[in-house]
Write an enzyme that holds these catalytic residues in place. Sequence first.
Site, PDB file in Angstrom:
ATOM      1  N   GLU A   1     -25.173  66.873 -15.011  1.00 46.47           N
ATOM      2  CA  GLU A   1     -24.285  66.752 -16.178  1.00 46.47           C
ATOM      3  C   GLU A   1     -22.916  66.359 -15.648  1.00 46.47           C
ATOM      4  OE1 GLU A   1     -24.173  70.332 -18.569  1.00 46.47           O
ATOM      5  OE2 GLU A   1     -26.348  70.586 -18.389  1.00 46.47           O
ATOM      6  N   GLU A  15     -29.219  76.351 -16.063  1.00 48.61           N
ATOM      7  CA  GLU A  15     -28.292  77.479 -16.071  1.00 48.61           C
ATOM      8  C   GLU A  15     -29.009  78.825 -16.171  1.00 48.61           C
ATOM      9  OE1 GLU A  15     -25.222  77.432 -15.424  1.00 48.61           O
ATOM     10  OE2 GLU A  15     -24.205  75.671 -16.235  1.00 48.61           O
TER      11      GLU A  15
END
Length: 943
Positions: free
Chosen positions: A470, A403
């Site tokens: 994820e 991220e």
Amino acid sequence: MTSFLADLASPQPGRGGLPARAHLDTDAPRQSLDGTWQVRRYPSPRHLTEQGDWSPVEVPGHLPLQGHGTPIYANLAYPFAVDPPHPPDDNPVADHRLEFEADAAVLAHPSVLRFEGVDGAATVWLNDVELGTLRGSRLTTEFDVSSVLRTGKNVLFVRLAQWSAHSYLEDQDMWWMPGIFRSVTLLARPSGGLGDVFVHTSYDHRDGSGTLRVEVSSASPATVTSPAFGDLVPGETHHFRSVSPWTAETPVLYDLKVQTATESADLRIGFRTVHVEDGVLLLNGAPLLLRGVNRHEHDPHRGRAVDLATARAELLLMREHNINAVRTSHYPPNAAFLDLTDELGFYVMVENDLETHGFELNGWRGNPSDDPMWADAYADRMTRTVERDKNHASVLFWSLGNESGTGANLDAIAVWAKSRDPERLVHYEGDRRSIYTDMYSRMYAMTDEVERLGSGSAPSPRNLPFVLCEYAHAMGNGPGGLTEYQDLFHKYPRLAGGFIWEWVEHALHGGVTSDGRTISLYGGDFGEKVHDGSFVVDGLVHADKTPGPALKDLARVYAPITVVLAPGELTIVNRYHGLDLSHLDAELTVDGTASALALPKVEAGTAVTVPLPFDPASTVTLTLRHRDHGHEVAWGQHLPSRTRPALTGTVTPSGVTPSGVTPSGVTPSGVISSGVTLGPAVFDQATGMPVRLGDLDLHDVAISLWRAPTENDRGIGWDETNLPPVADRWAAARLHDMRTRLVDLTTDGDTLIVRTRSGPPIIDAGVDVTWRWTSDGTALALDLTIEPYGAWPCDWARAGVDIRLDRPTSRVDWTGHGPGPQYPDTGQGARYGSWSADRDEFAVRTVRPQEHGARRIDDATVDLAGTGLRITGVDVPVTIRPWSREVIAATAHDHELPPATETWISVDAAVAGVGTASCGQGVLPQYRLPASTHHLHVVFHQS
Ligand code: IPT
């Protein structure tokens, strides 16, 4: 100290450290400096005169977990002003001091001082000589201390600030907790010893051959030997006609000794080749399916200072649950962890210590990933990640970080990683272009999109394999929908599987209550002003590593074998990467009697159907157990159809006086008309509800459509971002606040018929409920129909009956699905059988209280201290807890729930799925509960 302050605002990498190299296990003397150090704190680097007193602190350890400051939990949000590269002035500083005598064995050589993990930004002095600075909290730094280390007393001094420019690069979703949380070691570096080693291997599945090249950098000539392969020439590629490949299923490691005249290192190496062909991820030529989890290092007492015994136990627990892959989210783990993954067999994605997620909240303005000022820091972090861990067979992927948006600095480290280590694949999720990665990666992509990517109807960039780095957010009750993902992974070779978010919950230990209950804390519990609450508690295992129910479900979903039992035949699908089934024992249980079953030969990637006659009226379970590890790998079950329990005779209701019901359903206040009896039951004529069953008082019997919101119910599903969370929709409809009117209470022969209408206030929608009660004199049977009326503004959470008993439950014994809970989209690990659970196990407690623990039962006995309540039916969802849903929903922590003095039982006609909207898709349409008619048939007995 100005330089300390100035350094903190520098985006440059740490200075003074030696070039990064592999973490080697050599015979050179070493001395651990772990143990009790002294610490003294200052409020900020601008107030270094306001020093506190020295007090002891354990290294490795985090300061806030030892009484020095407090932890802060924030996910994306930086808990300081976003003003890169400047840290805030409010910046706790801690001086660490260790006096030690250097071992003679270390002093006999040049030496380095190694820090494996220091959370925060530090400057290090040895004997008043500044060695340099530490940046990159989860990365190793080595300083040359040859000229500084001395005989007798040495003083090591580490000045550590919590915040620095580098905090902008370390915005992982976890606790901010400064401290020297990994080991500190003095290493002798014998003259002419080993510098670095880089082992390259490959495996050719076509002929079983392998190659090996060992690059050695050393100050004097080096030799490489292996018991299996003899003497090898450093730097040269050796071909071996036959080697045993390394896979997670067969983690074959070969010993290797690399030595110079003065130092020798032992390595364990594996032969494997990972590459991509035609959009498919291949290991040793065969498609690789990642059944992975994201693993943070976390211990409720020690934070990220996780010892190796714990790490090993975690990996064994993963293996027992069919997990074969780990993403080291979001930083390189303790170096020795990778020795364990080599040995125990896991596919590892090692992630760089990098996340700049907080910039997303600012439109990615100023994101370090695309700012040249940070280029060196990016390069430094990636280099140290790759160099340290490059010799591990288990490491298949380098991840650039998590991220961190997009930008030239990421592009550059991807290119560097690929050129430095072309034999591994590069991963990064945050850049959808995937121009420099070897796999197209996404997080929490919804199943319909995954299907499109798998089938090719949505193209994946550059024809890359697809991985979910994820997915399935394991927070609270959930995740729902694992099966749907796995079915797609099995269907489409392009889908390489993924990594569940996440392995372990990050709750911190907050002591024990006076009645002995563990206090588990999360964001906000330390007075943080900026925090993300319980979002840090989202794992398959609890912080203390005890499994939550989702782990059992995941084990079933991740099983490398599918077992399908049907009367007359057995089908086994072998989804292993390479194993046939000869390492398994099979046990067939027919109506409780077990016998061994000889398994047919089933090669990896194939399925076999064999005849297996059994009476369709029997319960048949086939379990496969791994012979070496003893754990259950897979199972399948055939269940006969069951008929609902019927009463053998009937008695008639008595005492029904229709005049007892006023038109509004209200009786004169305080008057309980208890004249209506039916077998063991007494009904309140005013409400139409049963108030007694034998010796048991029944309270608050009512229809309910609500549940105590799960953390998934409280999230905005990625499939409906335009709508509020379902919990808010229920709240707006006041689903928790139903008002009931007795319509009438009549008899029809031996049946007592009660009709009620219930609805939330304000709106003109609700449910008409018909309760048909019968009895044989001992048991009480209920046939219930719930029919909606009006325009319902929301789906329901459930549809069923609540009952309160004025005494606590100690345990529940049941026949039905268990031992874990089951919602329509969870409970894959629950099988039919006879089970028993104490009150807490049955209720399934979570760090933040929420709806949980529904079991589908055929027959349950609730032990109520001296008496009991038996409930029978077919596949009836039942919850049994000491608290009302209102209490559960209003309580923030498990330890704050009141002591058990009563029992709340729900017996449901239907319940909604749970989904994974705490982060990801909501409840899939087929598992929702839109307003519709439901029936329940259930029999109560007081026992
Ligand atoms: C994603 C993060 O990568 C991970 O660290 C964690 O925060 C997870 O979510 C949720 O628990 S980012 C999210 C915005 C998809």
